[in-house]
Design an enzyme around this catalytic site. Sequence first.
Site, PDB file in Angstrom:
ATOM      1  N   ARG A   1       0.006  -1.983  -7.031  1.00  0.00           N
ATOM      2  CA  ARG A   1      -0.456  -3.003  -6.070  1.00  0.00           C
ATOM      3  C   ARG A   1      -1.469  -3.930  -6.734  1.00  0.00           C
ATOM      4  O   ARG A   1      -1.398  -5.159  -6.582  1.00  0.00           O
ATOM      5  CB  ARG A   1      -1.075  -2.307  -4.850  1.00  0.00           C
ATOM      6  CG  ARG A   1      -1.646  -3.255  -3.795  1.00  0.00           C
ATOM      7  CD  ARG A   1      -2.006  -2.445  -2.551  1.00  0.00           C
ATOM      8  NE  ARG A   1      -2.965  -3.098  -1.683  1.00  0.00           N
ATOM      9  CZ  ARG A   1      -2.651  -3.967  -0.726  1.00  0.00           C
ATOM     10  NH1 ARG A   1      -1.400  -4.345  -0.539  1.00  0.00           N
ATOM     11  NH2 ARG A   1      -3.600  -4.482   0.048  1.00  0.00           N
TER      12      ARG A   1
ATOM     13  N   ARG B   1       0.866  -1.178   0.000  1.00  0.00           N
ATOM     14  CA  ARG B   1       0.000   0.000   0.000  1.00  0.00           C
ATOM     15  C   ARG B   1       0.908   1.235   0.000  1.00  0.00           C
ATOM     16  O   ARG B   1       2.052   1.183   0.466  1.00  0.00           O
ATOM     17  CB  ARG B   1      -0.899   0.030   1.233  1.00  0.00           C
ATOM     18  CG  ARG B   1      -1.855  -1.150   1.360  1.00  0.00           C
ATOM     19  CD  ARG B   1      -2.693  -1.011   2.627  1.00  0.00           C
ATOM     20  NE  ARG B   1      -3.679  -2.079   2.761  1.00  0.00           N
ATOM     21  CZ  ARG B   1      -3.497  -3.186   3.461  1.00  0.00           C
ATOM     22  NH1 ARG B   1      -2.352  -3.381   4.101  1.00  0.00           N
ATOM     23  NH2 ARG B   1      -4.445  -4.112   3.531  1.00  0.00           N
TER      24      ARG B   1
ATOM     25  N   HIS C   1      -1.607   2.569  -6.330  1.00  0.00           N
ATOM     26  CA  HIS C   1      -2.549   1.447  -6.216  1.00  0.00           C
ATOM     27  C   HIS C   1      -2.575   0.609  -7.482  1.00  0.00           C
ATOM     28  O   HIS C   1      -2.867  -0.596  -7.425  1.00  0.00           O
ATOM     29  CB  HIS C   1      -3.948   1.973  -5.889  1.00  0.00           C
ATOM     30  CG  HIS C   1      -4.304   1.813  -4.444  1.00  0.00           C
ATOM     31  ND1 HIS C   1      -3.708   2.553  -3.451  1.00  0.00           N
ATOM     32  CD2 HIS C   1      -5.175   0.986  -3.812  1.00  0.00           C
ATOM     33  CE1 HIS C   1      -4.197   2.183  -2.282  1.00  0.00           C
ATOM     34  NE2 HIS C   1      -5.086   1.249  -2.465  1.00  0.00           N
TER      35      HIS C   1
ATOM     36  N   LYS D   1      -2.434  -2.125   7.836  1.00  0.00           N
ATOM     37  CA  LYS D   1      -3.635  -1.601   8.486  1.00  0.00           C
ATOM     38  C   LYS D   1      -3.830  -2.266   9.843  1.00  0.00           C
ATOM     39  O   LYS D   1      -3.526  -3.436  10.035  1.00  0.00           O
ATOM     40  CB  LYS D   1      -4.859  -1.862   7.601  1.00  0.00           C
ATOM     41  CG  LYS D   1      -4.947  -0.944   6.387  1.00  0.00           C
ATOM     42  CD  LYS D   1      -6.257  -1.137   5.665  1.00  0.00           C
ATOM     43  CE  LYS D   1      -6.411  -0.142   4.525  1.00  0.00           C
ATOM     44  NZ  LYS D   1      -7.700  -0.319   3.809  1.00  0.00           N
TER      45      LYS D   1
ATOM     46  N   HIS E   1      -4.661  -8.476   3.462  1.00  0.00           N
ATOM     47  CA  HIS E   1      -6.113  -8.341   3.577  1.00  0.00           C
ATOM     48  C   HIS E   1      -6.602  -9.123   4.787  1.00  0.00           C
ATOM     49  O   HIS E   1      -6.256 -10.293   4.960  1.00  0.00           O
ATOM     50  CB  HIS E   1      -6.813  -8.882   2.324  1.00  0.00           C
ATOM     51  CG  HIS E   1      -6.695  -7.982   1.127  1.00  0.00           C
ATOM     52  ND1 HIS E   1      -6.892  -8.423  -0.162  1.00  0.00           N
ATOM     53  CD2 HIS E   1      -6.403  -6.661   1.026  1.00  0.00           C
ATOM     54  CE1 HIS E   1      -6.726  -7.407  -0.998  1.00  0.00           C
ATOM     55  NE2 HIS E   1      -6.431  -6.342  -0.302  1.00  0.00           N
TER      56      HIS E   1
ATOM     57  N   TYR F   1     -10.026 -10.098  -7.224  1.00  0.00           N
ATOM     58  CA  TYR F   1      -9.017 -10.389  -8.242  1.00  0.00           C
ATOM     59  C   TYR F   1      -9.311 -11.677  -8.995  1.00  0.00           C
ATOM     60  O   TYR F   1      -8.749 -11.911 -10.060  1.00  0.00           O
ATOM     61  CB  TYR F   1      -7.625 -10.442  -7.605  1.00  0.00           C
ATOM     62  CG  TYR F   1      -7.203  -9.111  -7.056  1.00  0.00           C
ATOM     63  CD1 TYR F   1      -6.800  -8.082  -7.901  1.00  0.00           C
ATOM     64  CD2 TYR F   1      -7.252  -8.849  -5.694  1.00  0.00           C
ATOM     65  CE1 TYR F   1      -6.447  -6.843  -7.405  1.00  0.00           C
ATOM     66  CE2 TYR F   1      -6.901  -7.613  -5.183  1.00  0.00           C
ATOM     67  CZ  TYR F   1      -6.501  -6.620  -6.041  1.00  0.00           C
ATOM     68  OH  TYR F   1      -6.156  -5.393  -5.547  1.00  0.00           O
TER      69      TYR F   1
END
Length: 303
Positions: free
Chosen positions: A247, A152, A244, A176, A270, A279
């Site tokens: 990524r 990210r 992004h 995150k 994730h 994806y």
Amino acid sequence: MTSGASPLQAPVEAFLRHLRVERQLSPLTLGSYAHQLEVLVSIADELGVTDWSQLDTAHVRTLSARSKRQGLKTASLAQRLSALRSFLNWMVESGELKANPAKGVAAPRSGRHLPKNMDVDEVDRLLDIDIDDPLAVRDRAMLELMYGAGLRLAELVNLDCNHLEIGEGEVRVIGKGNKERKLPIGGGAVTWLGKWLSLRPAFAPQDNALFVAKTGQRISMRNVQKRFAQWGVQQGISSHVHPHKLRHSFATHMLESSGDLRAVQELLGHANLSTTQIYTHLDFQHLALVYDAAHPRSKRGKS
């Protein structure tokens, strides 16, 4: 938040403190919550709501309708309602409300847009930067690392030198929710990171930041976005290049090659597999193209 005298503001400020101190959300996420709740307080004031306990489902639907009339896009409206639901849930948990009136109000549906990505040839062309300039070396190292590890943007700019293990071909990333993960990095990234590290001291860095600007300060996200876009133009990439996109390209190419959704989930950091599953739609598109080009009975819809 603004310094107005709305009686609705104090609980919002307490909620934002809770997000910052207890949940330790990123400044970017906190800013988003603060902005959405500030707008909602303003609209609620106009509706004559002086206490959150007065808010009912009809009020929430009015808030949503007004936001939509003001031109708010579907995704932004969903974000605003999500911020309101989270805040009111916290009010319920704190014993300030008996129920959450926003719980039954659904955000409008929107089509799920597939992430844009570059094909492998485009990535190769983008990364073909071999200019004898320290900033160009830094930028190639960032591009190689972003694509090579699927980072990210915030993860990239927050890297410190001690997060790298060049000899092992690994990088330690704080993602995150302050979650740490260790990622492999490819030979290209290792090579260009080594070149950048040899040039970095000349910038008199002011802290341990891996990537710094000309001033010696940690490079900003906006600066990275600007530099990536400039390299996209200079390298002849037809679409806009942004962090992004690299990524997304990493995720798509990894899935196309491996088919291992859970491994890609771990690499991307994730929390939920459902986030990674988008994806699989891109992967199917790739497979369909291969099928149409190669299978003798692939002329679907043609007699």
